[in-house]
Design a protein around this motif. Structure first.
Motif, PDB file in Angstrom:
ATOM      1  N   LEU A 115       0.815  -1.214   0.000  1.00 57.73           N
ATOM      2  CA  LEU A 115       0.000   0.000   0.000  1.00 57.73           C
ATOM      3  C   LEU A 115       0.854   1.273   0.000  1.00 57.73           C
ATOM      4  O   LEU A 115       0.323   2.370  -0.114  1.00 57.73           O
ATOM      5  CB  LEU A 115      -0.929   0.031   1.218  1.00 57.73           C
ATOM      6  N   GLN A 116       2.150   1.109   0.126  1.00 61.40           N
ATOM      7  CA  GLN A 116       3.031   2.265   0.234  1.00 61.40           C
ATOM      8  C   GLN A 116       3.563   2.678  -1.141  1.00 61.40           C
ATOM      9  O   GLN A 116       3.459   1.932  -2.104  1.00 61.40           O
ATOM     10  CB  GLN A 116       4.166   1.949   1.205  1.00 61.40           C
ATOM     11  N   GLY A 117       4.111   3.899  -1.206  1.00 59.35           N
ATOM     12  CA  GLY A 117       4.596   4.411  -2.476  1.00 59.35           C
ATOM     13  C   GLY A 117       5.600   5.528  -2.298  1.00 59.35           C
ATOM     14  O   GLY A 117       6.236   5.663  -1.248  1.00 59.35           O
ATOM     15  N   ALA A 118       5.706   6.340  -3.329  1.00 53.01           N
ATOM     16  CA  ALA A 118       6.743   7.365  -3.419  1.00 53.01           C
ATOM     17  C   ALA A 118       6.774   8.325  -2.229  1.00 53.01           C
ATOM     18  O   ALA A 118       7.843   8.724  -1.781  1.00 53.01           O
ATOM     19  CB  ALA A 118       6.574   8.153  -4.716  1.00 53.01           C
ATOM     20  N   GLY A 141       6.819  -5.341  20.270  1.00 54.47           N
ATOM     21  CA  GLY A 141       5.698  -6.175  20.684  1.00 54.47           C
ATOM     22  C   GLY A 141       4.682  -5.497  21.575  1.00 54.47           C
ATOM     23  O   GLY A 141       3.935  -6.163  22.293  1.00 54.47           O
ATOM     24  N   GLU A 142       4.626  -4.184  21.543  1.00 54.72           N
ATOM     25  CA  GLU A 142       3.659  -3.429  22.337  1.00 54.72           C
ATOM     26  C   GLU A 142       2.671  -2.747  21.392  1.00 54.72           C
ATOM     27  O   GLU A 142       3.020  -2.391  20.268  1.00 54.72           O
ATOM     28  CB  GLU A 142       4.368  -2.368  23.185  1.00 54.72           C
ATOM     29  N   PRO A 143       1.439  -2.501  21.839  1.00 47.52           N
ATOM     30  CA  PRO A 143       0.483  -1.760  21.003  1.00 47.52           C
ATOM     31  C   PRO A 143       1.010  -0.350  20.717  1.00 47.52           C
ATOM     32  O   PRO A 143       1.691   0.242  21.555  1.00 47.52           O
ATOM     33  CB  PRO A 143      -0.780  -1.681  21.862  1.00 47.52           C
ATOM     34  N   PHE A 144       0.700   0.163  19.541  1.00 54.67           N
ATOM     35  CA  PHE A 144       1.113   1.520  19.197  1.00 54.67           C
ATOM     36  C   PHE A 144       0.217   2.093  18.114  1.00 54.67           C
ATOM     37  O   PHE A 144      -0.551   1.387  17.481  1.00 54.67           O
ATOM     38  CB  PHE A 144       2.581   1.564  18.756  1.00 54.67           C
ATOM     39  N   ARG A 145       0.375   3.395  17.910  1.00 54.16           N
ATOM     40  CA  ARG A 145      -0.365   4.146  16.899  1.00 54.16           C
ATOM     41  C   ARG A 145       0.645   4.856  16.012  1.00 54.16           C
ATOM     42  O   ARG A 145       1.644   5.383  16.495  1.00 54.16           O
ATOM     43  CB  ARG A 145      -1.272   5.166  17.575  1.00 54.16           C
ATOM     44  N   ALA A 146       0.374   4.881  14.708  1.00 49.65           N
ATOM     45  CA  ALA A 146       1.237   5.579  13.757  1.00 49.65           C
ATOM     46  C   ALA A 146       0.381   6.133  12.628  1.00 49.65           C
ATOM     47  O   ALA A 146      -0.739   5.674  12.404  1.00 49.65           O
ATOM     48  CB  ALA A 146       2.297   4.627  13.200  1.00 49.65           C
ATOM     49  N   VAL A 147       0.916   7.102  11.930  1.00 51.73           N
ATOM     50  CA  VAL A 147       0.272   7.631  10.732  1.00 51.73           C
ATOM     51  C   VAL A 147       1.263   7.469   9.592  1.00 51.73           C
ATOM     52  O   VAL A 147       2.449   7.810   9.731  1.00 51.73           O
ATOM     53  CB  VAL A 147      -0.130   9.115  10.906  1.00 51.73           C
ATOM     54  N   ILE A 148       0.777   6.920   8.479  1.00 50.57           N
ATOM     55  CA  ILE A 148       1.643   6.646   7.338  1.00 50.57           C
ATOM     56  C   ILE A 148       0.911   7.006   6.045  1.00 50.57           C
ATOM     57  O   ILE A 148      -0.315   6.924   5.983  1.00 50.57           O
ATOM     58  CB  ILE A 148       2.093   5.163   7.333  1.00 50.57           C
ATOM     59  N   THR A 149       1.672   7.409   5.050  1.00 45.46           N
ATOM     60  CA  THR A 149       1.100   7.696   3.744  1.00 45.46           C
ATOM     61  C   THR A 149       0.960   6.387   2.979  1.00 45.46           C
ATOM     62  O   THR A 149       1.942   5.666   2.782  1.00 45.46           O
ATOM     63  CB  THR A 149       1.993   8.673   2.952  1.00 45.46           C
ATOM     64  N   ASN A 150      -0.253   6.071   2.578  1.00 42.87           N
ATOM     65  CA  ASN A 150      -0.541   4.877   1.783  1.00 42.87           C
ATOM     66  C   ASN A 150      -1.143   5.298   0.450  1.00 42.87           C
ATOM     67  O   ASN A 150      -1.472   6.464   0.250  1.00 42.87           O
ATOM     68  CB  ASN A 150      -1.514   3.946   2.515  1.00 42.87           C
ATOM     69  N   TYR A 151      -1.323   4.302  -0.430  1.00 43.15           N
ATOM     70  CA  TYR A 151      -1.892   4.547  -1.754  1.00 43.15           C
ATOM     71  C   TYR A 151      -3.007   3.565  -2.035  1.00 43.15           C
ATOM     72  O   TYR A 151      -2.881   2.366  -1.758  1.00 43.15           O
ATOM     73  CB  TYR A 151      -0.807   4.418  -2.836  1.00 43.15           C
ATOM     74  N   ASN A 198      -6.161   2.874  -7.112  1.00 49.14           N
ATOM     75  CA  ASN A 198      -6.187   3.839  -8.213  1.00 49.14           C
ATOM     76  C   ASN A 198      -5.031   4.836  -8.144  1.00 49.14           C
ATOM     77  O   ASN A 198      -5.008   5.823  -8.868  1.00 49.14           O
ATOM     78  CB  ASN A 198      -7.530   4.559  -8.269  1.00 49.14           C
ATOM     79  N   LYS A 199      -4.089   4.599  -7.223  1.00 50.53           N
ATOM     80  CA  LYS A 199      -2.872   5.410  -7.030  1.00 50.53           C
ATOM     81  C   LYS A 199      -3.100   6.705  -6.257  1.00 50.53           C
ATOM     82  O   LYS A 199      -2.177   7.497  -6.100  1.00 50.53           O
ATOM     83  CB  LYS A 199      -2.170   5.729  -8.364  1.00 50.53           C
ATOM     84  N   ASP A 200      -4.317   6.952  -5.766  1.00 51.68           N
ATOM     85  CA  ASP A 200      -4.555   8.125  -4.929  1.00 51.68           C
ATOM     86  C   ASP A 200      -3.873   7.928  -3.583  1.00 51.68           C
ATOM     87  O   ASP A 200      -3.955   6.854  -2.975  1.00 51.68           O
ATOM     88  CB  ASP A 200      -6.051   8.351  -4.693  1.00 51.68           C
ATOM     89  N   GLU A 201      -3.247   8.971  -3.116  1.00 47.45           N
ATOM     90  CA  GLU A 201      -2.532   8.961  -1.842  1.00 47.45           C
ATOM     91  C   GLU A 201      -3.502   9.315  -0.706  1.00 47.45           C
ATOM     92  O   GLU A 201      -4.401  10.122  -0.899  1.00 47.45           O
ATOM     93  CB  GLU A 201      -1.429  10.010  -1.956  1.00 47.45           C
TER      94      GLU A 201
END
Length: 189
Positions: free
Chosen positions: A125-128, A145-155, A158-161
């Motif tokens: 799901l990741q890209g440029a 091995g612990e629960p966590f939260r993150a924000v990441i750029t995915n695609y 249809n290639k929309d980010e």
């Protein structure tokens, strides 16, 4: 109230909202004279109730599938407890991060079917514009091995980010070792 009644109410709301003031008052007068009960005239109220009903049904289906997986893999932690949180998509992976299951919300959010996702890692799901620092941080947190939260750029397919908030929880077997991960994913603004 059945689904058909709800649809009739919604159709009536739409019809009444399209009338001129004079026509609206004439219809209301006829309804009062006939003794008919008039439904709530708010698409927002009935629409929100219907949306909530659909959301609850989807969460119940997700919970049932997770319950099956918990039994199959003998997880000592009950993942169903996680479902009170807000999410669009659920993803279950093994410790090698191979996707074993996604809920229908995954296809809605990404455009990829479950069949296309299974066996891949979430990296597909990741890209440029996905930052390498984000990837490394997620990998480091998974290794802890612990629960966590993150924000990441995915695609999307249809290639929309899009920005994806991911809450990841390790799932452990009876020996206390992590055997799987579950990710609750939601698009952020």
């Amino acid at each position: 109230m059945g689904k058909d009644d709800l649809h009739k109410m919604m159709a009536l709301d739409i019809y009444l909202s399209s009338l001129s003031d004079e026509a609206y008052h004439n219809v209301m007068k006829q309804m009062k004279e006939s003794g008919s009960r008039f439904p709530v005239m708010s698409w927002d109220i009935s629409g929100e109730a219907y949306r909530q009903t659909i959301l609850n049904a989807k969460k119940q289906a997700d919970a049932a599938k997770l319950d099956q997986l918990a039994t199959k893999y003998n997880w000592s932690y009950n993942p169903v407890q996680l479902l009170h949180q807000s999410y669009d998509a659920l993803v279950v992976t093994d410790t090698a991060l191979k996707i074993l299951w996604v809920n229908p919300g995954f296809a809605d959010m990404t455009g990829y079917t479950a069949k296309e996702a299974l066996g891949n890692t979430p990296k597909f799901l990741q890209g440029a514009n996905t930052l390498e620092t984000s990837r490394r941080e997620i990998r480091r947190r998974l290794d802890e091995g612990e629960p966590f939260r993150a924000v990441i750029t995915n695609y999307r397919k249809n290639k929309d980010e899009y920005l994806c908030e991911v809450k990841i929880y390790p799932l452990t077997g009876p020996n206390g070792r992590t055997t799987h991960f579950i990710a609750l994913e939601q698009e952020t603004a």
